[in-house]
Design an enzyme around this catalytic site. Sequence first.
Site, PDB file in Angstrom:
ATOM      1  N   GLU A 390      37.680  36.377  36.778  1.00  0.00           N
ATOM      2  CA  GLU A 390      37.264  37.139  37.992  1.00  0.00           C
ATOM      3  C   GLU A 390      36.129  36.698  38.526  1.00  0.00           C
ATOM      4  O   GLU A 390      35.717  36.598  39.719  1.00  0.00           O
ATOM      5  CB  GLU A 390      37.125  38.636  37.381  1.00  0.00           C
ATOM      6  CG  GLU A 390      38.445  39.077  36.873  1.00  0.00           C
ATOM      7  CD  GLU A 390      38.880  39.074  35.536  1.00  0.00           C
ATOM      8  OE1 GLU A 390      38.234  38.236  34.929  1.00  0.00           O
ATOM      9  OE2 GLU A 390      40.218  39.255  35.508  1.00  0.00           O
ATOM     10  N   PHE A 416      37.692  45.447  36.172  1.00  0.00           N
ATOM     11  CA  PHE A 416      37.267  43.803  35.942  1.00  0.00           C
ATOM     12  C   PHE A 416      36.235  43.398  37.071  1.00  0.00           C
ATOM     13  O   PHE A 416      35.807  42.431  36.795  1.00  0.00           O
ATOM     14  CB  PHE A 416      38.441  42.891  35.953  1.00  0.00           C
ATOM     15  CG  PHE A 416      39.580  43.458  34.959  1.00  0.00           C
ATOM     16  CD1 PHE A 416      39.333  44.450  33.816  1.00  0.00           C
ATOM     17  CD2 PHE A 416      41.204  43.066  35.238  1.00  0.00           C
ATOM     18  CE1 PHE A 416      40.639  44.690  33.179  1.00  0.00           C
ATOM     19  CE2 PHE A 416      41.978  43.557  34.723  1.00  0.00           C
ATOM     20  CZ  PHE A 416      41.761  44.540  33.474  1.00  0.00           C
ATOM     21  N   HIS A 459      40.867  50.653  31.852  1.00  0.00           N
ATOM     22  CA  HIS A 459      41.790  50.183  33.053  1.00  0.00           C
ATOM     23  C   HIS A 459      42.080  51.452  33.922  1.00  0.00           C
ATOM     24  O   HIS A 459      42.906  51.805  34.442  1.00  0.00           O
ATOM     25  CB  HIS A 459      43.139  49.875  32.435  1.00  0.00           C
ATOM     26  CG  HIS A 459      43.099  48.511  31.847  1.00  0.00           C
ATOM     27  ND1 HIS A 459      42.495  48.092  30.601  1.00  0.00           N
ATOM     28  CD2 HIS A 459      43.895  47.232  32.253  1.00  0.00           C
ATOM     29  CE1 HIS A 459      42.851  46.873  30.468  1.00  0.00           C
ATOM     30  NE2 HIS A 459      43.740  46.346  31.542  1.00  0.00           N
TER      31      HIS A 459
END
Length: 655
Positions: A390, A416, A459
């Site tokens: 990322e 993320f 998440h």
Amino acid sequence: MSSSKRELLDLYEAMQRIRRFEERVSEQFAAGKIPGFVHLCIGQEGVAVGACAGLNPDDYITSTHRGHGHLIAKGGELDKMMAELYGKETGYCKGRGGSMHIVDVGLGILGANGIVGAGTQIAAGAGLSSKVRDSGQVVVCFFGDDASTEGMFHESMNLAALWDLPVIFMCENNLYGQFTPYEKHTRVPNVAEKARAYGVPSVIVDGNDVLAVREATDEAAKRARSGGGPTLIECKTYRWHGHMEGDVYGYRTEAEIEQWKEKCPIAGLRSRLIAEGIASQEEFDGIDEKVEAAVAAAIEFAEGSPDPDPSTATENVYAVESRSGVIPESDEVDQLPMAVAIQQALREEMERDESVVILGEDVAIGVFGVTAGLLSKFGGNRVLDTPISENVIAGAAVGAAMTGLRPVAEIEFGDFLTCCMDPIINQMAKLRFMTGGQVRLPLVIRTNTGSGFSAGAQHSQSLEALLMHVPGLTIAVPSTPRDAKGLLRTAIRSDNPVLFFEHKGIYFNPGAVPRGEYTIPFGSADIKRPGTDVTVVAIAAMVNKALSVAERLAEEGISIEVIDPRTLVPLDRQLIIESVKKTGRLVIAEEGCLTGGFGAEVAATAAKEAFDHLDAPIERVAARDTPVPFAPKLEQAVIPGEDRIEEAIRAIVGG
Ligand SMILES: Cc1ncc(C[n+]2csc(CCOP(=O)(O)OP(=O)(O)O)c2C)c(N)n1
């Protein structure tokens, strides 16, 4: 590699320009005339000059906090550099950058950088841009030995190797990272060995031998230009001064410093050329005089230049967007899920503008199906499947945006974003401002947000409000397929970095999407339902929840106005204030946590601008200040549902 006398004397002169520039900077710093942190490269000039000697004017360099030498070697003007160090309006960055952040885009200098390792990512992005545009430009990425212990370095090396990017990783190994010897920070004796882990050829050279550095760079540049990918060159060298001016920590011995002074790159070249009969003492003296005069003139220029006007302190945070470019919607619509509407925006923008590229993890397949099919249509040069990295996805987007592309980077889950905070907060949000408006950052970071899937606390977060605190970013949070398509088009056409949050719980909800090309301007809230009794400002998935509550309460005669700001930055404060003035009551609904949330900003605005019109306390509906739990029942207890919106409304209408 043979060299003419002129070339050899030019190398000498360039090194001497750096040396005398920095020696005078050191004096001026000590005299209190130069503010901030100043890192000098005296003793290391051979690396900068050797690396830049064979470059074309349009080749790029990325630099470090110790960047004066790199910039001068690439052609940077002493006057503008000195003025920048003094913090003057006539400086390269109009006094917004200072020593650690000088940029000259016109000379391919993509910037010194105050963040150790960040240049490696920007270099990867510039290399990608050169490759996609097939421009033949190479990128020399200067970095210190300790940058090779940063994660950014490793992600960048891997990406550059994988995609055969034309990047030359030029390590200035001056044996210390700040105040600590290199060997105390890594088990790998040479930085060059680290390159092997990524399949990148590497070489170690004497960094104080400008000719050796030039030769190694020349070979690496040939490989890069012919599609052979990156090279790492490790230059062993030494800085004579401390880590920064004023460093008195005594972590090196005088004997060590003296030993390295014996290997001075400038004196070394001079005595060699005299010994070989190539040039005379008088010729060198002539060059020295010329350099001396140029540096003195730079100081005079800086000292005679005006300070920046404090009234301009907020200029260049954003590039000015053209509102006149808004394209109206057609009345003809299709019913499409949001994921498809977003995909259409991507496809149509890629068809319209060949500088638009997509990069991200598994974009070839398309997580949530959004980018599926784009690879076969546009090819691997424009739809770039990245490794799980990322940091460099976002960092490369910055470098690519600075050099002619309009990257749309995907971060697979909003959670993320935490893995790429440097490129988001320190690079894309800052570079336009810090360069005095020299660069545009036309890039989009698409990511999903929100909960509802038992995906657990890593998440399911809604982090959009967290990033509202960073000037320089635009933040879009669409709630319908129509808004998603129109806003994404605007985002891709924008010259500013846009964070585009797509709620995963509404990806597959169908909605009306106008046919053909249309754009939705930033900072323009939408009244999703007009009403007179209560204003509900809701974002993302909370908009639909607010609308169903409004529908229900209408049966009881309570009239709710639902406003969707669509972009949190810029925020359409005016529409919200007008609505609150009309209804006298305000509820703000979001899925992110309560503390420090988006609602706090809206509440503060209403309290200030519509205080006299408020008939009840402002209510906020948000997630509890808890990580999002896994078990569905617990998740529902944390994430606000329709019941909590209804409760909040009833609390202030007294129903
Ligand atoms: C991400 C980050 N961490 C820490 C620092 C503080 N810092 C500035 S320079 C430096 C040392 C860097 O060493 P190296 O990369 O070898 O470059 P050198 O200073 O030797 O040229 C450190 C730790 C920083 N600016 N950025």
